[in-house]
Design an enzyme around this catalytic site. Structure first.
Site, PDB file in Angstrom:
ATOM      1  N   ASN A  99     -49.106  43.396 -86.938  1.00 59.00           N
ATOM      2  CA  ASN A  99     -48.367  44.647 -87.167  1.00 59.00           C
ATOM      3  C   ASN A  99     -47.240  44.771 -86.153  1.00 59.00           C
ATOM      4  O   ASN A  99     -46.086  45.030 -86.502  1.00 59.00           O
ATOM      5  CB  ASN A  99     -49.295  45.861 -87.043  1.00 59.00           C
ATOM      6  CG  ASN A  99     -50.530  45.726 -87.901  1.00 59.00           C
ATOM      7  OD1 ASN A  99     -50.523  44.981 -88.880  1.00 59.00           O
ATOM      8  ND2 ASN A  99     -51.597  46.417 -87.546  1.00 59.00           N
ATOM      9  N   ASP A 100     -47.588  44.572 -84.898  1.00 63.68           N
ATOM     10  CA  ASP A 100     -46.546  44.638 -83.876  1.00 63.68           C
ATOM     11  C   ASP A 100     -45.719  43.360 -83.832  1.00 63.68           C
ATOM     12  O   ASP A 100     -44.504  43.417 -83.651  1.00 63.68           O
ATOM     13  CB  ASP A 100     -47.174  44.908 -82.499  1.00 63.68           C
ATOM     14  CG  ASP A 100     -47.433  46.398 -82.305  1.00 63.68           C
ATOM     15  OD1 ASP A 100     -46.537  47.187 -82.650  1.00 63.68           O
ATOM     16  OD2 ASP A 100     -48.517  46.759 -81.838  1.00 63.68           O
TER      17      ASP A 100
ATOM     18  N   GLU B  21     -48.777  39.923 -79.701  1.00 65.45           N
ATOM     19  CA  GLU B  21     -48.075  40.936 -80.484  1.00 65.45           C
ATOM     20  C   GLU B  21     -46.589  40.952 -80.174  1.00 65.45           C
ATOM     21  O   GLU B  21     -45.835  41.672 -80.825  1.00 65.45           O
ATOM     22  CB  GLU B  21     -48.625  42.333 -80.140  1.00 65.45           C
ATOM     23  CG  GLU B  21     -50.057  42.555 -80.510  1.00 65.45           C
ATOM     24  CD  GLU B  21     -50.556  43.878 -79.970  1.00 65.45           C
ATOM     25  OE1 GLU B  21     -50.768  44.794 -80.768  1.00 65.45           O
ATOM     26  OE2 GLU B  21     -50.743  43.987 -78.745  1.00 65.45           O
TER      27      GLU B  21
ATOM     28  N   ARG C  91     -60.610  46.060 -77.575  1.00 67.15           N
ATOM     29  CA  ARG C  91     -59.268  46.064 -76.988  1.00 67.15           C
ATOM     30  C   ARG C  91     -59.159  47.229 -76.021  1.00 67.15           C
ATOM     31  O   ARG C  91     -59.539  48.352 -76.361  1.00 67.15           O
ATOM     32  CB  ARG C  91     -58.231  46.203 -78.097  1.00 67.15           C
ATOM     33  CG  ARG C  91     -56.819  46.240 -77.543  1.00 67.15           C
ATOM     34  CD  ARG C  91     -55.794  46.241 -78.618  1.00 67.15           C
ATOM     35  NE  ARG C  91     -55.745  47.515 -79.308  1.00 67.15           N
ATOM     36  CZ  ARG C  91     -54.987  47.736 -80.379  1.00 67.15           C
ATOM     37  NH1 ARG C  91     -54.284  46.758 -80.898  1.00 67.15           N
ATOM     38  NH2 ARG C  91     -54.959  48.918 -80.946  1.00 67.15           N
TER      39      ARG C  91
ATOM     40  N   HIS D  65     -54.567  62.857 -91.666  1.00 63.13           N
ATOM     41  CA  HIS D  65     -56.029  62.932 -91.650  1.00 63.13           C
ATOM     42  C   HIS D  65     -56.615  62.527 -92.991  1.00 63.13           C
ATOM     43  O   HIS D  65     -57.647  61.877 -93.059  1.00 63.13           O
ATOM     44  CB  HIS D  65     -56.488  64.342 -91.310  1.00 63.13           C
ATOM     45  CG  HIS D  65     -56.610  64.553 -89.853  1.00 63.13           C
ATOM     46  ND1 HIS D  65     -57.480  63.836 -89.086  1.00 63.13           N
ATOM     47  CD2 HIS D  65     -55.955  65.368 -89.017  1.00 63.13           C
ATOM     48  CE1 HIS D  65     -57.364  64.200 -87.838  1.00 63.13           C
ATOM     49  NE2 HIS D  65     -56.436  65.133 -87.754  1.00 63.13           N
TER      50      HIS D  65
ATOM     51  N   ARG E 293     -42.257  49.539 -87.398  1.00 67.07           N
ATOM     52  CA  ARG E 293     -43.352  49.469 -88.373  1.00 67.07           C
ATOM     53  C   ARG E 293     -43.583  50.786 -89.097  1.00 67.07           C
ATOM     54  O   ARG E 293     -44.231  50.819 -90.133  1.00 67.07           O
ATOM     55  CB  ARG E 293     -44.654  48.993 -87.700  1.00 67.07           C
ATOM     56  CG  ARG E 293     -45.105  49.876 -86.574  1.00 67.07           C
ATOM     57  CD  ARG E 293     -46.182  49.216 -85.725  1.00 67.07           C
ATOM     58  NE  ARG E 293     -47.529  49.509 -86.203  1.00 67.07           N
ATOM     59  CZ  ARG E 293     -48.641  49.109 -85.593  1.00 67.07           C
ATOM     60  NH1 ARG E 293     -48.565  48.371 -84.498  1.00 67.07           N
ATOM     61  NH2 ARG E 293     -49.809  49.415 -86.066  1.00 67.07           N
TER      62      ARG E 293
ATOM     63  N   ARG F  66     -60.265  49.372 -81.755  1.00 70.77           N
ATOM     64  CA  ARG F  66     -59.075  50.078 -81.239  1.00 70.77           C
ATOM     65  C   ARG F  66     -59.559  51.277 -80.425  1.00 70.77           C
ATOM     66  O   ARG F  66     -59.690  52.378 -80.935  1.00 70.77           O
ATOM     67  CB  ARG F  66     -58.225  50.582 -82.403  1.00 70.77           C
ATOM     68  CG  ARG F  66     -57.459  49.517 -83.152  1.00 70.77           C
ATOM     69  CD  ARG F  66     -56.568  50.178 -84.190  1.00 70.77           C
ATOM     70  NE  ARG F  66     -55.572  49.283 -84.709  1.00 70.77           N
ATOM     71  CZ  ARG F  66     -55.656  48.655 -85.881  1.00 70.77           C
ATOM     72  NH1 ARG F  66     -56.706  48.829 -86.656  1.00 70.77           N
ATOM     73  NH2 ARG F  66     -54.681  47.871 -86.279  1.00 70.77           N
TER      74      ARG F  66
HETATM   75  C1  PEP Z   1     -51.266  44.847 -84.402  1.00 70.69           C
HETATM   76  O1  PEP Z   1     -50.273  45.212 -83.770  1.00 70.69           O
HETATM   77  O2  PEP Z   1     -51.228  44.014 -85.335  1.00 70.69           O
HETATM   78  C2  PEP Z   1     -52.584  45.407 -84.060  1.00 70.69           C
HETATM   79  C3  PEP Z   1     -53.689  44.919 -84.587  1.00 70.69           C
HETATM   80  O3  PEP Z   1     -52.602  46.484 -83.225  1.00 70.69           O
HETATM   81  P1  PEP Z   1     -52.250  47.989 -83.701  1.00 70.69           P
HETATM   82  O4  PEP Z   1     -52.036  47.975 -85.185  1.00 70.69           O
HETATM   83  O5  PEP Z   1     -53.360  48.828 -83.261  1.00 70.69           O
HETATM   84  O6  PEP Z   1     -50.967  48.220 -82.936  1.00 70.69           O
HETATM   85 MG    MG Z   2     -50.503  46.393 -82.006  1.00 69.14          MG
END
Ligand code: PEP
Ligand code: MG
Length: 565
Positions: free
Chosen positions: A447-448, A424, A323, A190, A458, A287
């Site tokens: 990120n994914d 992703e 999304r 948090h 990750r 998100r």
């Molecule tokens: C990602 O995976 O890069 C992405 C933007 O989604 P999240 O980080 O919410 O999984």
């Molecule tokens: Mg993602």
């Protein structure tokens, strides 16, 4: 004294300099034997402390709602629930009956609940901090200890703490506090989430070393994830210089006239204002699963409608990419009873759930989105997460169309929104051409994508160096996606898009949009305006020919400094 650098996890990519103020809630527990304890009186003291704690929490909730937002304030409801949870309360009452003073009974009762949460993963482990917060509140009230007033600190204070609980962070006055650093905590704690919402420079999870720093001037570098104690003049100058680029509200072009959209990633309504204030052209990633966290049941259609309407109204001239729910993986939602999977990142998450067990939630969300778009000037785009197959994209698109038809049958005028796919998964990157012919746009979630291309979790710091989007394997997946789409709009909304050191490379890779946490929007816009697109393409081509991450990072440093490595 020479400077000393401590490393942790950067929570907000901002830098500040200030004076350390340690925040240490410390309680002296009474030393009484069982025969000196009057169980009835102790039970009464416990009940009074519970009542006072409840009143404090209700006041703090109201205050947080006013200063930060309703979603952040909702955490105090969770605290009230913990405070009154019979599974925690009963063992405390039993321990008092068995002769423990109320303070000891509270300490022991909460300790076992904290240990249980700490044994869990991800966000559940962060709930242990909420329990500590409730325990410390009760102990403070029972021991009559004064509370350090975090809302009244001298200007330029950098708060150091073992950990900062939600109510601690909600008290911080961002006008006075320069930043904070904590011994424990991760990116999803948090404290880190509040730091980002308040745009406060912060580094969490530094470890025991932080305790050794007292009475010092420090630099908190939330970008590098470092705290520098006794900084020399050069470090201080650098810290001040990197603070903030000027906000540009207008859209930007490269120095030679190529337009690149710069949008913001948001997770809750309260972040939208920050996105407009920092000059984002629109929202590149909403998100929406964040609307579903920290509560007991999903937001209903009307509540979601309000949230989406607010986002669209904030950007009447820009695109708002929402999304659909990305639940599963590292984003568990307790009330949804998610399956216990050995590999949740490779399991039922994102669009897989929306087309399967969460189809009713998906439908409610799409209805709320289409209703919001029909009533607001903003330009809605709907995007599906974790697509790995063309059929998933097509099924999602069909659901949108069916719901639009239902709404139109009631007389509502609903334009067809743009519909896009996230890239992703390696499968989606390889299928970019096929997805692009069916989608209005694509957005790369690095990120994914990095996690799946590099087979590196990750959230696992043991493989942290592997989870790096600068690896040529990831860069080639990005280039393949952009090249395969033959003119379809391709954005990027993973963390990579918000790293100003990579802006030129990303322009060179041919992205149409970069979407990031609002705090880095001004800096990335400034970088784009300084970039020459031909030089950027040459840089990207050279990076793509490298075989190692090191080769890419050396190239980038050489390019930035003009010095051969
Ligand atoms: C990602 O995976 O890069 C992405 C933007 O989604 P999240 O980080 O919410 O999984
Ligand atoms: Mg993602």
């Amino acid at each position: 004294m020479s400077e000393r650098t401590l490393s942790g996890v950067g929570a907000t990519p901002l830098t500040a300099t200030g004076e350390v103020v340690w925040y240490r809630p410390d309680f002296e527990l009474p030393d009484r034997s069982a025969d000196e304890v009057d169980a009835r009186a102790e039970r009464e003291r416990f009940a009074v402390a519970q009542q006072l704690a409840r009143e404090e929490l209700e006041n703090e909730r109201a205050r947080a709602e006013e200063r930060i937002g309703a979603d952040e304030a909702a955490v105090f409801d969770a605290h009230i629930q913990f405070l009154e949870d019979p599974q925690i309360e009963q063992p405390i009452v039993d321990a008092i009956e068995n002769g423990l003073p109320a303070e000891h009974a509270v300490r022991d009762g909460y300790e076992s609940a904290i240990a249980q949460f700490e044994g869990m993963d991800g966000r559940m482990a962060d709930r242990a901090d909420d329990l500590r917060d409730v325990r410390d509140r009760l102990l403070r009230l029972l021991t009559g200890t004064d509370r350090m007033d975090l809302s009244d600190l001298p200007d330029g204070s950098v708060v150091f703490a073992e950990r900062l609980t939600p109510s601690d962070t909600a008290q911080l006055d961002p006008e006075a506090v320069a930043g904070f650093a904590t011994v424990t905590g991760g990116r999803t704690s948090h404290a880190a989430i509040f730091a980002r919402s308040l745009a406060l420079p912060a580094v969490v999870g530094i470890g025991d070393e932080l305790r050794e720093i007292e009475d010092s001037e420090v630099v908190v570098d939330g970008e590098a994830g470092e705290v520098i104690a006794d900084p020399d003049e050069r470090t201080c100058r650098k810290a001040t210089r990197t603070e903030q680029a000027d906000v540009r509200s207008e859209s930007v072009m490269t120095a030679d006239g190529e337009s690149i959209e710069v949008a913001a990633n948001v997770g809750r309504p309260v972040e939208i204002e920050g996105a407009t204030e920092r000059g984002a052209d629109g929202i590149g990633l909403y998100r929406t699963e964040f609307l579903f966290l920290d509560r007991e049941e999903p937001p209903d259609e009307d509540e979601q409608f309000e949230a989406y309407r607010e986002a669209l109204a904030a950007f009447p001239d820009g695109r708002v990419v929402v999304r659909t729910l990305d639940i599963g993986g590292d984003k568990p939602i307790p009330y949804l009873d998610l399956p216990d999977e050995d590999n949740p990142f490779l399991g039922e998450r994102g669009i897989r759930r929306s087309l399967g067990p969460d189809s009713a939630l998906f439908e409610t969300q799409l209805r709320a989105l289409l209703r919001a778009a029909s009533e607001t000037a903003g330009d809605l785009a709907i995007m599906f997460p974790l697509v790995a197959r063309v059929e998933e994209f097509e099924a999602g698109r069909e659901r949108v169309e069916e719901i639009r038809e239902d709404l139109r049958a009631t007389g509502m005028a609903v334009d067809a929104p743009e519909i896009g796919s996230m890239i992703e998964t390696p499968a989606a990157a390889f299928l970019a051409e096929d997805l692009a012919t069916r989608a209005d746009f694509l957005s790369i979630g690095t990120n994914d994508l990095t996690q799946y291309v590099m087979a590196a979790d990750r959230g696992n710091e043991r493989v942290g160096p592997l989870h790096d989007p600068r690896h040529p394997a990831v860069l080639r997946a990005i280039r393949h996606t952009v090249d395969a789409t033959d003119g379809t709009w391709v954005g990027m909304c993973g963390e990579m898009a918000g790293d100003p050191a990579l802006t030129e490379l990303l322009v060179g890779l041919g992205l149409d949009e970069l979407s990031m946490s609002a705090v880095t929007v001004p800096e990335v816009k400034a970088r784009i305006a300084d970039t020459d697109s031909t030089a950027a393409r040459t840089l990207a081509d050279r990076a793509l020919r490298k075989s190692t991450k090191r080769g890419v990072t050396e190239l980038l440093t050489e390019h930035e400094t003009g010095v051969d490595q």
